[in-house]
Design a protein around this motif. Structure first.
Motif, mmCIF file in Angstrom:
data_model
loop_
_atom_site.group_PDB
_atom_site.id
_atom_site.type_symbol
_atom_site.label_atom_id
_atom_site.label_comp_id
_atom_site.label_asym_id
_atom_site.label_seq_id
_atom_site.Cartn_x
_atom_site.Cartn_y
_atom_site.Cartn_z
ATOM 1 N N ASP A 1 59.005 -29.052 28.335
ATOM 2 C CA ASP A 1 60.459 -29.191 28.402
ATOM 3 C C ASP A 1 61.132 -27.827 28.239
ATOM 4 O O ASP A 1 60.541 -26.896 27.686
ATOM 5 C CB ASP A 1 60.965 -30.085 27.265
ATOM 6 C CG ASP A 1 60.354 -31.479 27.323
ATOM 7 O OD1 ASP A 1 59.991 -31.916 28.415
ATOM 8 O OD2 ASP A 1 60.253 -32.096 26.251
ATOM 9 N N THR B 1 60.892 -26.631 24.757
ATOM 10 C CA THR B 1 59.531 -26.533 24.192
ATOM 11 C C THR B 1 58.969 -25.172 24.594
ATOM 12 O O THR B 1 59.155 -24.737 25.735
ATOM 13 C CB THR B 1 58.610 -27.644 24.752
ATOM 14 O OG1 THR B 1 59.159 -28.918 24.431
ATOM 15 C CG2 THR B 1 57.210 -27.548 24.186
ATOM 16 N N HIS C 1 58.444 -36.247 28.019
ATOM 17 C CA HIS C 1 58.908 -36.065 26.621
ATOM 18 C C HIS C 1 57.990 -36.768 25.623
ATOM 19 O O HIS C 1 58.461 -37.313 24.616
ATOM 20 C CB HIS C 1 60.324 -36.635 26.436
ATOM 21 C CG HIS C 1 61.404 -35.850 27.121
ATOM 22 N ND1 HIS C 1 61.282 -34.531 27.467
ATOM 23 C CD2 HIS C 1 62.661 -36.202 27.492
ATOM 24 C CE1 HIS C 1 62.396 -34.107 28.052
ATOM 25 N NE2 HIS C 1 63.247 -35.096 28.086
ATOM 26 N N GLN C 2 56.702 -36.777 25.926
ATOM 27 C CA GLN C 2 55.813 -37.655 25.158
ATOM 28 C C GLN C 2 55.834 -37.427 23.646
ATOM 29 O O GLN C 2 55.991 -38.380 22.882
ATOM 30 C CB GLN C 2 54.377 -37.520 25.676
ATOM 31 C CG GLN C 2 53.428 -38.394 24.861
ATOM 32 C CD GLN C 2 52.147 -38.685 25.580
ATOM 33 O OE1 GLN C 2 52.027 -38.431 26.775
ATOM 34 N NE2 GLN C 2 51.190 -39.230 24.873
ATOM 35 N N VAL C 3 55.660 -36.185 23.224
ATOM 36 C CA VAL C 3 55.537 -35.947 21.774
ATOM 37 C C VAL C 3 56.851 -36.281 21.073
ATOM 38 O O VAL C 3 56.876 -36.927 20.018
ATOM 39 C CB VAL C 3 55.084 -34.491 21.506
ATOM 40 C CG1 VAL C 3 55.079 -34.187 20.017
ATOM 41 C CG2 VAL C 3 53.693 -34.254 22.106
ATOM 42 N N ARG C 4 57.955 -35.884 21.679
ATOM 43 C CA ARG C 4 59.266 -36.190 21.073
ATOM 44 C C ARG C 4 59.449 -37.708 20.954
ATOM 45 O O ARG C 4 59.936 -38.220 19.949
ATOM 46 C CB ARG C 4 60.404 -35.597 21.912
ATOM 47 C CG ARG C 4 60.456 -34.085 21.856
ATOM 48 C CD ARG C 4 61.502 -33.510 22.802
ATOM 49 N NE ARG C 4 61.130 -32.152 23.174
ATOM 50 C CZ ARG C 4 61.396 -31.082 22.440
ATOM 51 N NH1 ARG C 4 62.060 -31.197 21.319
ATOM 52 N NH2 ARG C 4 61.011 -29.883 22.834
HETATM 53 N N1 URA Z 1 55.952 -33.556 24.744
HETATM 54 C C1 URA Z 1 57.279 -33.344 24.751
HETATM 55 O O1 URA Z 1 58.043 -34.158 24.213
HETATM 56 N N2 URA Z 1 57.756 -32.251 25.338
HETATM 57 C C2 URA Z 1 56.971 -31.315 25.912
HETATM 58 O O2 URA Z 1 57.471 -30.318 26.432
HETATM 59 C C3 URA Z 1 55.584 -31.533 25.909
HETATM 60 C C4 URA Z 1 55.099 -32.668 25.314
#
Ligand code: URA
Length: 235
Positions: A105, A108, A186-189
């Motif tokens: 992102d 990020t 946006h997986q980790v968020r």
């Molecule tokens: N997960 C996220 O939310 N953002 C990223 O840029 C990469 C993984």
């Protein structure tokens, strides 16, 4: 393979601009099959000849780079309004046809691979390849101790999507490492959001066994031969 002018070979490889290439050749920095060549217009077959600049062999074929993506640039090859990761490349690398293998992102930072090898790119981003990406996340509130098991069991995101099992390793009360082997939007968020936490900052530290090393934000490094395969290896 057609024979190409030596200055063009240098310029096409991204080692230098055409003008710089001519200077390097004139100054005796370039060898062809071990012999110094000072003629920029010398025709060379790159398949059968070994061209070196200051002792370092020029690469032909696919190229692989690791970039330290800084905050504030978008992972795209072009954008009408925003600065892209390709805008950060030195001019001689812009003509190699590099594209990002996966995306980070705009807000990020961290490790991004750029390549002109389509098959490799596909392999890196395919969920079937199980490429492990590790992020350092700063969150707004401490975790309550249940999240590690939830990550390991496959977090269900707000829209009902179930993630593959992921690793969550607390660093301190407001920082944790997360390792995922897929790349949903946006997986980790969204994984933290599903646990009621907001991600304040997110930084990708590694892909497989490939790390940023001493790279500075905004800079790139070409991977050594075979080093691109590190992404498929365990940390
Ligand atoms: N997960 C996220 O939310 N953002 C990223 O840029 C990469 C993984």
């Amino acid at each position: 393979m057609p024979q190409l002018r030596l200055d063009k070979i240098l310029a096409d490889s991204g080692a230098a601009s055409r003008r710089e290439a001519r200077l390097m050749i004139k100054n005796g920095l370039v060898t062809v099959d071990g012999e110094v060549c000072r003629e920029a217009d010398r025709k060379v077959d790159t398949e059968t000849s070994r061209v070196c600049v200051e002792g370092k062999e020029l690469r032909a074929g696919p190229r692989y780079f690791v970039m330290y993506k800084p905050l504030g640039v978008v992972t795209a090859t072009e954008d009408r309004y925003e600065r892209t990761v390709l805008d950060l490349l030195p001019p001689e690398l812009r003509k190699l046809g590099l594209v990002p293998a996966g995306r980070l992102d705009k807000d990020t930072s961290g490790l991004l691979i750029l390549t002109n090898d389509g098959a490799y790119l596909h392999q890196v981003i395919s969920p079937r390849s199980k490429v492990y990406k590790t992020y350092l996340a700063a969150i707004d509130r401490p975790l309550d101790g249940t999240e590690q098991a939830r990550f390991a069991g496959g977090i269900v995101l707000g829209d009902g999507t179930t993630c593959l099992p992921a690793e969550l390793d607390p660093v301190d009360s407001l920082h944790c490492r997360v390792t995922v082997c897929e790349g949903k939007y946006h997986q980790v968020r969204r994984m933290f959001a599903a646990c009621g936490r907001h991600v304040e900052t997110l930084h990708r530290e590694s892909i497989g066994a490939l790390t940023l090393g001493r790279l500075m934000p905004g800079s790139v490094r070409e991977l050594d031969r075979g080093e691109e395969q590190l992404v498929f290896k365990a940390r």
